[in-house]
Enzyme design. Sequence first.
Site, PDB file in Angstrom:
ATOM      1  N   ARG A 298      -1.128 -37.241  28.665  1.00  0.00           N
ATOM      2  CA  ARG A 298      -1.279 -38.635  28.234  1.00  0.00           C
ATOM      3  C   ARG A 298       0.120 -39.184  28.045  1.00  0.00           C
ATOM      4  NH1 ARG A 298      -4.750 -41.033  23.245  1.00  0.00           N
ATOM      5  NH2 ARG A 298      -3.266 -39.851  21.961  1.00  0.00           N
TER       6      ARG A 298
ATOM      7  N   ASP B 161      -8.841 -46.061  18.046  1.00  0.00           N
ATOM      8  CA  ASP B 161      -8.338 -47.392  18.357  1.00  0.00           C
ATOM      9  C   ASP B 161      -9.483 -48.368  18.633  1.00  0.00           C
ATOM     10  OD1 ASP B 161      -5.530 -47.695  18.119  1.00  0.00           O
ATOM     11  OD2 ASP B 161      -5.249 -46.311  19.784  1.00  0.00           O
TER      12      ASP B 161
ATOM     13  N   HIS C 191       0.671 -39.976  21.087  1.00  0.00           N
ATOM     14  CA  HIS C 191       0.631 -39.670  19.650  1.00  0.00           C
ATOM     15  C   HIS C 191       1.045 -38.227  19.351  1.00  0.00           C
ATOM     16  CE1 HIS C 191      -0.950 -43.567  18.838  1.00  0.00           C
ATOM     17  NE2 HIS C 191      -2.044 -43.374  19.551  1.00  0.00           N
TER      18      HIS C 191
HETATM   19 MG    MG Z   1      -5.456 -44.716  21.219  1.00  0.00          MG
END
Ligand code: MG
Lengths: 259, 259, 259, 259, 259, 259
Positions: B69, B171, B44
């Site tokens: 990540r 999430d 992200h």
């Molecule tokens: Mg996530």
Amino acid sequence: MTPLHQLFATGTKAVNGWCAIPSPITAEIMARQGFDLMTIDLQHGLIDYQSALTMLQVMQPLPAPVMARVPWNEPGIIAKTLDAGFAGLICPMINTPDDAKRLMQATRYAPLGARSFGPTRANLVHGANYAQTANTAVSVFAMIETREALGNLDAILAVEGIDGVYVGPSDLALSMGYQPTLEPTATEVLDAIAEIATRAKAAGRCAGIHTGSPEMIRRMFAQGYDFASLLTDARMFASAIATQLAAVKQTSVETVKGY
Amino acid sequence: MTPLHQLFATGTKAVNGWCAIPSPITAEIMARQGFDLMTIDLQHGLIDYQSALTMLQVMQPLPAPVMARVPWNEPGIIAKTLDAGFAGLICPMINTPDDAKRLMQATRYAPLGARSFGPTRANLVHGANYAQTANTAVSVFAMIETREALGNLDAILAVEGIDGVYVGPSDLALSMGYQPTLEPTATEVLDAIAEIATRAKAAGRCAGIHTGSPEMIRRMFAQGYDFASLLTDARMFASAIATQLAAVKQTSVETVKGY
Amino acid sequence: MTPLHQLFATGTKAVNGWCAIPSPITAEIMARQGFDLMTIDLQHGLIDYQSALTMLQVMQPLPAPVMARVPWNEPGIIAKTLDAGFAGLICPMINTPDDAKRLMQATRYAPLGARSFGPTRANLVHGANYAQTANTAVSVFAMIETREALGNLDAILAVEGIDGVYVGPSDLALSMGYQPTLEPTATEVLDAIAEIATRAKAAGRCAGIHTGSPEMIRRMFAQGYDFASLLTDARMFASAIATQLAAVKQTSVETVKGY
Amino acid sequence: MTPLHQLFATGTKAVNGWCAIPSPITAEIMARQGFDLMTIDLQHGLIDYQSALTMLQVMQPLPAPVMARVPWNEPGIIAKTLDAGFAGLICPMINTPDDAKRLMQATRYAPLGARSFGPTRANLVHGANYAQTANTAVSVFAMIETREALGNLDAILAVEGIDGVYVGPSDLALSMGYQPTLEPTATEVLDAIAEIATRAKAAGRCAGIHTGSPEMIRRMFAQGYDFASLLTDARMFASAIATQLAAVKQTSVETVKGY
Amino acid sequence: MTPLHQLFATGTKAVNGWCAIPSPITAEIMARQGFDLMTIDLQHGLIDYQSALTMLQVMQPLPAPVMARVPWNEPGIIAKTLDAGFAGLICPMINTPDDAKRLMQATRYAPLGARSFGPTRANLVHGANYAQTANTAVSVFAMIETREALGNLDAILAVEGIDGVYVGPSDLALSMGYQPTLEPTATEVLDAIAEIATRAKAAGRCAGIHTGSPEMIRRMFAQGYDFASLLTDARMFASAIATQLAAVKQTSVETVKGY
Amino acid sequence: MTPLHQLFATGTKAVNGWCAIPSPITAEIMARQGFDLMTIDLQHGLIDYQSALTMLQVMQPLPAPVMARVPWNEPGIIAKTLDAGFAGLICPMINTPDDAKRLMQATRYAPLGARSFGPTRANLVHGANYAQTANTAVSVFAMIETREALGNLDAILAVEGIDGVYVGPSDLALSMGYQPTLEPTATEVLDAIAEIATRAKAAGRCAGIHTGSPEMIRRMFAQGYDFASLLTDARMFASAIATQLAAVKQTSVETVKGY
Ligand SMILES: [Mg+2]
Ligand SMILES: [Mg+2]
Ligand SMILES: [Mg+2]
Ligand SMILES: [Mg+2]
Ligand SMILES: [Mg+2]
Ligand SMILES: [Mg+2]
């Protein structure tokens, strides 16, 4: 009168966001927080022309006008910066009327000055008649930041084509024999700062200043300054991270590092 | 056990700085504020491989280990990221044991996995014996962030080569039918978060989590989490600017925009 | 005395790695091979400010101090380079005492000089008291590389704030009527090189020099030079590739191309 | 005589492609369309040194020689540009013989001038004997673009090491009291343009000019100009897009925006 | 319905500017010429994520919405692209309903799909309630460009969360046994193109198409297409340069090179 | 047969320069040293698509054909890489005939494969008829680098559209239970390497291999390999610097660090 000059003539006080980080992302985040003006710093900022150009592209369609501080009173970089389409230009270390005249020469088209014509991006964003409008639409600010400049202030203010002054408190303090700081406390420095605004306004010029805190901005506005800059993006970023991290670790906040 | 695993085994709680801005300058400012861990977010975050590589180069010599990540459980980007020399890797959306096995295959050298050999920069910074040490020196975290993953948690934790889990509260909340937020309030989500740490530790694995505030980090540490991340650099930057600007204008702080 | 000056005062001889390739990757590889000093060349190197900044960020946490050679004795680029946080600065073509004074003005804070204050990154990496320490912590070297400079050597060495000299053998040879080369053979040039070190040391200054081979470095150390640079990264890279390729093809090594 | 000079001596008329967009992709597309010369504009173009270097690398192996226009008559950027390996250099605003002499000093090696030696990439692409060949192989053009320069034309042309002149019609018109335009119509300006070519050729120098249309190029060739540049890549791009879009919408083409 | 869908529902026909050149400068020039939509092509364009992000930042504040074509139906790059804040996404090679469902999963938040939450820049530019609005505000187009996709068209159109189709004439022609071209002439291909629009509209979906000329765009609008793209920036740029150069040399225009 | 295939059919043995450093400067230096082939490594190299594109632009006009190694057998990155205009493509970890078929699908236009059409830069540099020539002009190499691939070698070689194999000795050794190294010594690995060339040539395919030394290249050529790569630019650079520095310090050369 430039649009900025006209704006200030109405009494508007503008808070100026100051970009020292070479990133279109931080520039965009800054520009969307509501500043009245934005400045990209090519002098002490970690930013050169090519980075500044992209940052300008990102910020320009947003409401606040975008200015540049150039690294030095050198015609090459001044011309490139103006051709990029900035709404204004701040030039450091204008200490003498001759400095101011050379700045004017580099920033104004003939017959007033000797700026070379070729406004590649400026034309695109400011319109095809930029040749006619640039001399009155682009703001040019001379930095007053030494004891020598103070002594020459009226003569500098008298140079046609210079729209106003911008005060660098750190350099001013240093030049007057004090420690450099964005929040000077020495009476002599504070008096000089107050006088610069007074005399600039008396000469029909705009006045801006760099500051070290929100409180100082409000004081400067009260002294007659038309616009004021708040620290730098880098320093506010470092402070914010340090503060949050201290909140996690429940320690006191360390002194913020960085200009 | 990886060095991180060993660290956590001593009870150390690590605050993780989270980089979403693609800039070596903001990365360096972050890394010098005292975080215990740093992570560059290629999912992200507004960062791709080439930007992440430079940011890693800047941060790696500093004390805090640097993790990445990755954008997805895809072998190409996972391998490139590891070859760059990161100390650990967080992979999103590990929902099934099969997902975890594919992650392990992509991150561990034979005979355990099938990572392709060619640690161009990793060799340079971790030493010429990286081929022998990588499988135990690099930490691999599987993100647990869906209801499906919760159901498969023990099976995921049982996959050899996965060092621990990392919880994405937004999430997880979204997957459970709630609004996505870094600071969930729904009991069902909070219970799930607590349980993940408990079961991870019971399985001898590490547990990390993303959070929305310093207070939440301390709560998560109390629940057994070994490390926790604080928002993002971008969000803290936007908040800080908005707060300072509000202080100038003496208005209340606007809601911070941005993830 | 700067840290470098203090180091040399103990008799340490420093080998200086010279970066002409604009890449944080080659910079990092260079910096991890064990040089005592590193220099990023913004003059003849293929590197401008923005590239140099990132390279500096990568190299600075490693043990060897990192200096910059600026493209010219121009205040704008000198100030930007110093604000980036370099440990030292090498300025080309200091041919007269006036050149040296202008270099000093641009590199030293008041009251000694007139460097503008705003050490954005320098503050971050050298500490919050950089305003107090910079004048004595940053090394400034004047390049002695023309016959004119030789004639003015003692006057240049006498300028306060100039820590030492750096010899450019190619330009010196060219200026004296010989072919430019990093390994001069003309007696007149060799004598000049020897004399520069002698007089610099006699004046209590440091002396450095660029060289064309490991052997020349050892000769220069024997003549009293405190530090010496070895070719450039680009030239060593080209040589190495040509040598390896010749080994494959079992041909003799071609003359290395490139400065 | 430089290769360009020799080429022009045979009567060849060269069309010069002009790059103002900082992109190796547009540079490559330009360079593959068949221009006889190419120039990267570091003055009014949106391009700085680092971008220009990469663009040069892409274009140089193709048949057309690649020149640079530097932002200003400043030794630092001139030297960097030449070391990159350009085949020629155009310098703006050479208004006096002294300007021309300083340009010569910055561009020619001793004994003629005082260019500093270190042709990092030039050596790589122009051969190991660049030290011997550069003074006669690199073309240097002085821009004649003010009324003052017109008055000094013969003296400027007489400066050894200046290969020719390059006319900037916009600045010339502006300096003479007319609106700046690449296609001047005032008789006084047109006469000046014609005279510059005549006097340059009479002095044994080359003459080039910037133009606003294909038709103007043919007129300039007829007046004796050796080479001529066509608008800019940016302006031709904007015109082409506007034209195509108007064809879709069946509207008339808007006036092209941008320099 | 997305904003684009609503726009098209009123009968508006949108001309789409297509960016294949990785440059914020060409992107800005394109975006200021008056297109109704803009698309950055990460598939066949010479553009990756990081370049696309900067180009988006520059174009987004301007009136035309900006979409991205992703390189492939791969969740990692799709998510990164959406988080950047694009107004729409075009995905190549959706040949089966399963392809379409995977595309929907990657682009829609739960409960409809499984897009991972973390809209770093999207939040900044689309508002803090992006979590609630994204599923209906972001347009998702499935490329129909193979014979297989034609056979599955109705099933693809039936997948909830897919807002419409986008036709790639070159791939469609190639897949049907013809030469790839943006302006197909084979009846079978033309019939397929006409049918796709008809069936998309019948299913309540939007329809867009890539074209090779202004004339083709008008034909496509007449057939019911809601939006159409015109060549690429690269191809229009190459054509324009070739045309101007031919005008100088008074030769006929060469066939335009490049996709 | 591709041009490379035709070349090898004449018995030519090609030395392949291997680029892992993301820099157009090091790429150009490499490409000018006389290699017969060049490869940009997007897998283990520190290079992503955008960097590789610029490096390709710099190297392509020079005599040696330029190939790319992609990070993984993933259609998105494979298509982007081919559209950039590479002369060949090496794909890692082709372990099964199905892997090879998917590679063929992604790299060959219909009717043979399913590569999407849009050769933006390939058209520019390879000619307007690239649609017709690409399938036979672009070389595609499948990496044979696991025990599983060895078992499937003949079936992989039988896949139409795969021009040859490329051996990764490190991964092959690792997969067979040995330490990964570019210069394997285990008999089992050496036998496998020899057999791959033999079977590839028997099947009418080309064979290439990565090596760790000039001597190994000559051995591989003797075994029938058509081309061979020498270490990486990064490793040769690090070795060269370490060797020169050791010569200065008169120490023995340290073991070279880095892949
Ligand atoms: Mg996530
Ligand atoms: Mg100042
Ligand atoms: Mg020199
Ligand atoms: Mg001009
Ligand atoms: Mg297609
Ligand atoms: Mg391998």
